[in-house]
Design an enzyme around this catalytic site. Sequence first.
Site, PDB file in Angstrom:
ATOM      1  N   ASN A   1      45.345  49.230  35.664  1.00 31.82           N
ATOM      2  CA  ASN A   1      44.455  50.121  36.414  1.00 31.82           C
ATOM      3  C   ASN A   1      45.304  50.764  37.511  1.00 31.82           C
ATOM      4  O   ASN A   1      45.600  50.131  38.514  1.00 31.82           O
ATOM      5  CB  ASN A   1      43.298  49.301  37.010  1.00 31.82           C
ATOM      6  CG  ASN A   1      42.383  50.138  37.887  1.00 31.82           C
ATOM      7  OD1 ASN A   1      42.512  51.363  37.946  1.00 31.82           O
ATOM      8  ND2 ASN A   1      41.456  49.475  38.571  1.00 31.82           N
TER       9      ASN A   1
ATOM     10  N   GLU B 218      36.414  40.269  37.846  1.00 29.69           N
ATOM     11  CA  GLU B 218      37.299  40.565  38.974  1.00 29.69           C
ATOM     12  C   GLU B 218      36.656  40.086  40.283  1.00 29.69           C
ATOM     13  O   GLU B 218      35.828  40.804  40.868  1.00 29.69           O
ATOM     14  CB  GLU B 218      37.556  42.062  39.060  1.00 29.69           C
ATOM     15  CG  GLU B 218      38.251  42.629  37.841  1.00 29.69           C
ATOM     16  CD  GLU B 218      39.082  43.856  38.199  1.00 29.69           C
ATOM     17  OE1 GLU B 218      40.268  43.867  37.869  1.00 29.69           O
ATOM     18  OE2 GLU B 218      38.545  44.787  38.821  1.00 29.69           O
TER      19      GLU B 218
ATOM     20  N   HIS C  85      33.885  49.381  38.420  1.00 36.03           N
ATOM     21  CA  HIS C  85      34.894  48.683  39.225  1.00 36.03           C
ATOM     22  C   HIS C  85      34.325  48.452  40.631  1.00 36.03           C
ATOM     23  O   HIS C  85      33.589  49.300  41.159  1.00 36.03           O
ATOM     24  CB  HIS C  85      36.173  49.519  39.285  1.00 36.03           C
ATOM     25  CG  HIS C  85      37.309  48.759  39.889  1.00 36.03           C
ATOM     26  ND1 HIS C  85      37.428  48.591  41.251  1.00 36.03           N
ATOM     27  CD2 HIS C  85      38.341  48.089  39.324  1.00 36.03           C
ATOM     28  CE1 HIS C  85      38.511  47.844  41.490  1.00 36.03           C
ATOM     29  NE2 HIS C  85      39.081  47.530  40.343  1.00 36.03           N
TER      30      HIS C  85
ATOM     31  N   GLY D  63      43.733  43.087  45.082  1.00 38.45           N
ATOM     32  CA  GLY D  63      44.686  43.695  46.011  1.00 38.45           C
ATOM     33  C   GLY D  63      45.017  42.822  47.213  1.00 38.45           C
ATOM     34  O   GLY D  63      45.608  43.285  48.183  1.00 38.45           O
TER      35      GLY D  63
ATOM     36  N   SER E  70      44.825  40.484  41.576  1.00 38.27           N
ATOM     37  CA  SER E  70      46.167  40.004  41.936  1.00 38.27           C
ATOM     38  C   SER E  70      46.856  39.249  40.787  1.00 38.27           C
ATOM     39  O   SER E  70      47.602  38.308  41.006  1.00 38.27           O
ATOM     40  CB  SER E  70      46.118  39.124  43.191  1.00 38.27           C
ATOM     41  OG  SER E  70      45.659  39.891  44.293  1.00 38.27           O
TER      42      SER E  70
END
Length: 251
Positions: free
Chosen positions: A9, A167, A95, A173, A213
């Site tokens: 992504n 996620e 997302h 991140g 991550s």
Amino acid sequence: MRKNIIAGNWKMNLTPSESKGLVNMLKDACEAAKCDVVFCVPYVDIDTVTKELEGCKNIAVGAQNLHFEDHGAYTGEVSADMLKEMGVKYVIIGHSERRQYFGETDETVNKKIKMALRKGLIPILCVGETLQMKDDGITIDHISIQIKRAFRGVDSEDVDRVIIAYEPIWAIGTGRTASAYQAEEVCAGIRAIIGDIYGDEIAENIRILYGGSMNSENCEELMAMPDIDGGLIGGASLKNDFNLIVNSVRE
Ligand code: PGA
């Protein structure tokens, strides 16, 4: 047998000319990988990336969003037909960044899933909990609601074309990954939710990814888990790490 899939992504990174360089850095390893590989790129990079990937059978191009209507007065939006004509095969839907910053709701996610399926695009549906929800012990309850709403009105024959990406928002991140066991527990829970709605056979066939991550150091442990069929990779998809990740995937 579910085939593993590694999807990058790219988020809002790389201009078309910059995207060329990355594709050329990643193409050989991804072409040789024993899993499906997808580059989910910004709309404006789709043309360049598709051309750079000509002849590569193992790598598909994905988008990061689409609109839920066929066409019309929706300034700034992009339709499924537009993506299809550009050669796009996959599309990320729901997302957490779109839910957080762009008003995406379970209802729009549901409409987008149905549109993608109707047009023959493969949706990558993202679900996941906040840190607060995790601490409150309501992860699976929350994800169960997200999934039930996302699949409302989706026919059983279409369901296993959807890919679900788990996620955890607190892992995106942040450099903080869910442990392989935490991720497995939720992914197995997601499979059970699908089983409750659509039956065991469909649940066995649907592919479930982990994202948050994920990198070349933790991917093997995560991918070794029975209910994790691949990864949705943000930061690490923009560098050589992605080559190491796809190389580490076994059949
Ligand atoms: P990350 O992003 O790998 O940078 O955490 C994953 C994602 O948002 O899909």
